[in-house]
Structure formats: C-alpha cells, structure tokens
Motif scaffolding. Structure first.
Motif, PDB file in Angstrom:
ATOM      1  N   UNK A 208       0.831  -1.205   0.000  1.00 32.89           N
ATOM      2  CA  UNK A 208       0.000   0.000   0.000  1.00 32.89           C
ATOM      3  C   UNK A 208       0.864   1.253   0.000  1.00 32.89           C
ATOM      4  N   UNK A 209       1.934   1.244   0.794  1.00 31.90           N
ATOM      5  CA  UNK A 209       2.850   2.394   0.844  1.00 31.90           C
ATOM      6  C   UNK A 209       3.498   2.608  -0.511  1.00 31.90           C
ATOM      7  N   UNK A 210       3.908   1.526  -1.163  1.00 33.63           N
ATOM      8  CA  UNK A 210       4.547   1.624  -2.483  1.00 33.63           C
ATOM      9  C   UNK A 210       3.577   2.203  -3.512  1.00 33.63           C
ATOM     10  N   UNK A 211       2.297   1.790  -3.433  1.00 31.75           N
ATOM     11  CA  UNK A 211       1.297   2.303  -4.385  1.00 31.75           C
ATOM     12  C   UNK A 211       1.025   3.785  -4.158  1.00 31.75           C
ATOM     13  N   UNK A 212       0.953   4.190  -2.897  1.00 31.18           N
ATOM     14  CA  UNK A 212       0.622   5.589  -2.575  1.00 31.18           C
ATOM     15  C   UNK A 212       1.797   6.521  -2.855  1.00 31.18           C
ATOM     16  N   UNK A 213       2.992   6.118  -2.438  1.00 31.37           N
ATOM     17  CA  UNK A 213       4.152   7.011  -2.522  1.00 31.37           C
ATOM     18  C   UNK A 213       5.017   6.776  -3.750  1.00 31.37           C
ATOM     19  N   UNK A 214       4.884   5.598  -4.351  1.00 38.33           N
ATOM     20  CA  UNK A 214       5.756   5.262  -5.474  1.00 38.33           C
ATOM     21  C   UNK A 214       7.147   4.843  -5.021  1.00 38.33           C
ATOM     22  N   UNK A 215       7.329   4.658  -3.696  1.00 37.94           N
ATOM     23  CA  UNK A 215       8.623   4.279  -3.140  1.00 37.94           C
ATOM     24  C   UNK A 215       8.490   2.924  -2.455  1.00 37.94           C
ATOM     25  N   UNK A 216       9.380   2.005  -2.789  1.00 35.85           N
ATOM     26  CA  UNK A 216       9.371   0.702  -2.134  1.00 35.85           C
ATOM     27  C   UNK A 216      10.204   0.781  -0.860  1.00 35.85           C
ATOM     28  N   UNK A 217       9.573   0.454   0.268  1.00 36.11           N
ATOM     29  CA  UNK A 217      10.269   0.452   1.546  1.00 36.11           C
ATOM     30  C   UNK A 217      10.947  -0.897   1.705  1.00 36.11           C
ATOM     31  N   UNK A 218      12.270  -0.882   1.832  1.00 32.94           N
ATOM     32  CA  UNK A 218      13.018  -2.146   1.896  1.00 32.94           C
ATOM     33  C   UNK A 218      13.136  -2.692   3.317  1.00 32.94           C
ATOM     34  N   UNK A 219      13.192  -1.789   4.293  1.00 36.54           N
ATOM     35  CA  UNK A 219      13.328  -2.242   5.685  1.00 36.54           C
ATOM     36  C   UNK A 219      11.935  -2.496   6.260  1.00 36.54           C
ATOM     37  N   UNK A 220      11.664  -3.773   6.555  1.00 32.94           N
ATOM     38  CA  UNK A 220      10.322  -4.161   6.999  1.00 32.94           C
ATOM     39  C   UNK A 220      10.370  -4.870   8.350  1.00 32.94           C
ATOM     40  N   UNK A 221       9.286  -4.695   9.101  1.00 36.82           N
ATOM     41  CA  UNK A 221       9.114  -5.363  10.386  1.00 36.82           C
ATOM     42  C   UNK A 221       7.859  -6.235  10.279  1.00 36.82           C
ATOM     43  N   UNK A 222       7.951  -7.517  10.640  1.00 39.18           N
ATOM     44  CA  UNK A 222       6.755  -8.374  10.580  1.00 39.18           C
ATOM     45  C   UNK A 222       5.648  -7.858  11.495  1.00 39.18           C
TER      46      UNK A 222
END
Length: 201
Positions: free
Chosen positions: A157-171
């Motif tokens: 959802x963040x990638x669709x809204x901002x156009x930026x892929x967040x690489x650091x993720x927390x489960x």
C-alpha cells in the motif's frame, strides 16, 4: 470412572505452567509509532524514559540515533549510554547496538531506536527487531521507535501511494507482541516546517 474424577495430564499442566512463567519473565515492548520520519518518535521515547527514570526505573540507551538534533542530544546526555559495537564492513566500520553489552548490563528498560533498521553484515542478527527480541526474551523491557510504512502488511500500500518501495520491513507479529503502542503524530504543516528547518533526517 466419571469425568470429574479424571486426573489432568501432568505433562500438560507442566507445559502450561512453564509457558506462563516464560511469559511473565519476558520483557515488555513499547513501540513509539509514527506515520512519517520527523514527527518526534525518538524525542517522545526519550521523554517517557526520563519519566520512568524519575520513578526509579533503571534505564539505559541501547541505541539512539540523534541525527545531531540538539534537543535529542540533550535528552540522551542525561542517560547512561551503552557504547556501540563497531562492525567492520568493506573499508569502513559501522556502529551497531552492542546486544551482549546490554544483556550483561541487565537494565530494567533499554531504549532502542529505529526498530526496522538492517544491521551491518556480520552482526549476530540481520535486523534490529531481532536484537530487540533477544533483549525481551532475557527479561529486559524495551522502548523502541518505528514508522508505519515499515510494517510488512502495509508495504504494498505504501509503495502504491508514494511510489517508493520500503526495503526495511518489520513483521506484523512484532506489533502484535507489543504491550503498548504510542502513536506519535504531528500536523502536516508542522512537519513541513521541520523539514524546511532541516530537522527531519
């Protein structure tokens, strides 16, 4: 023999008691959750830590990223800071939280900034949230910070809204384990002003 006279399984009882003891011995996790960088999560965490210290709680800084902000550095300066551990990577040395030093110190509460951080190659755990998991398992309470875009289930959802892929993720399971979540918010005009003032990293 009637059901009320059936004796409970001793192995089941023992497993239940052991699970309950482990749950009670485990540290508690509080997450200061922001919707964006610069809303003041670290500052809010430090203020809460000072309040706990005033109540007599043994508090240490496991890892705080001040980004050279004077207000944040002033709050850190009044707390015990565990020195960082240098991890050699290629031609440089990267500073990471010294998990063993925090475990050896055994504070009641450790402050660990940037939960979604990826540790330097060669660290014991690839991600900082796994460092935090080890502290919690040892019975140390942890205050930590993260932005909502790092939550794994919101990644697309963040990638669709901002156009930026967040690489650091927390489960998402990490949030499920938190005993408390404090949402740190700031009106967009104030956040934009902080950005213009160079206060947002």
């Amino acid at each position: 023999m009637s059901e009320e006279h059936v004796r409970p399984n001793p192995d089941s009882l023992l497993a239940h008691v052991q699970a309950e003891e482990a749950r009670q011995a485990r540290g508690k996790l509080k997450i200061f959750l922001g919707y964006a960088a610069g809303v003041g999560k670290t500052f809010a965490m430090l203020e809460a830590a000072h309040q706990r210290r005033a109540e007599g709680v043994d508090v240490v800084v496991g890892y705080i990223e001040t980004h050279s902000r004077a207000e944040t550095e002033a709050l850190v300066s009044h707390l015990e800071v565990i020195p960082r551990r240098g991890v050699a990577y290629r031609t440089t040395v990267l500073p990471e939280m010294d998990v063993d030093a925090v475990l050896a110190r055994r504070p009641q509460l450790a402050l660990v900034d940037e939960l979604a951080h990826t540790n330097a190659p060669g660290s014991r755990h690839p991600k900082r949230y796994l460092d935090v998991e080890e502290l919690l398992a040892a019975g140390i309470n942890v205050y930590t910070t993260m932005n909502i875009q790092h939550l794994e289930s919101l990644n697309d959802a963040v990638a669709q809204i901002t156009g930026i892929e967040v690489r650091e993720k927390v489960p998402d399971s990490v949030l499920d384990e938190a005993s408390e979540i404090e949402v740190v918010d700031l009106p967009p005009p104030e956040l934009l002003q902080r950005l213009q003032d160079g206060k947002v990293y």
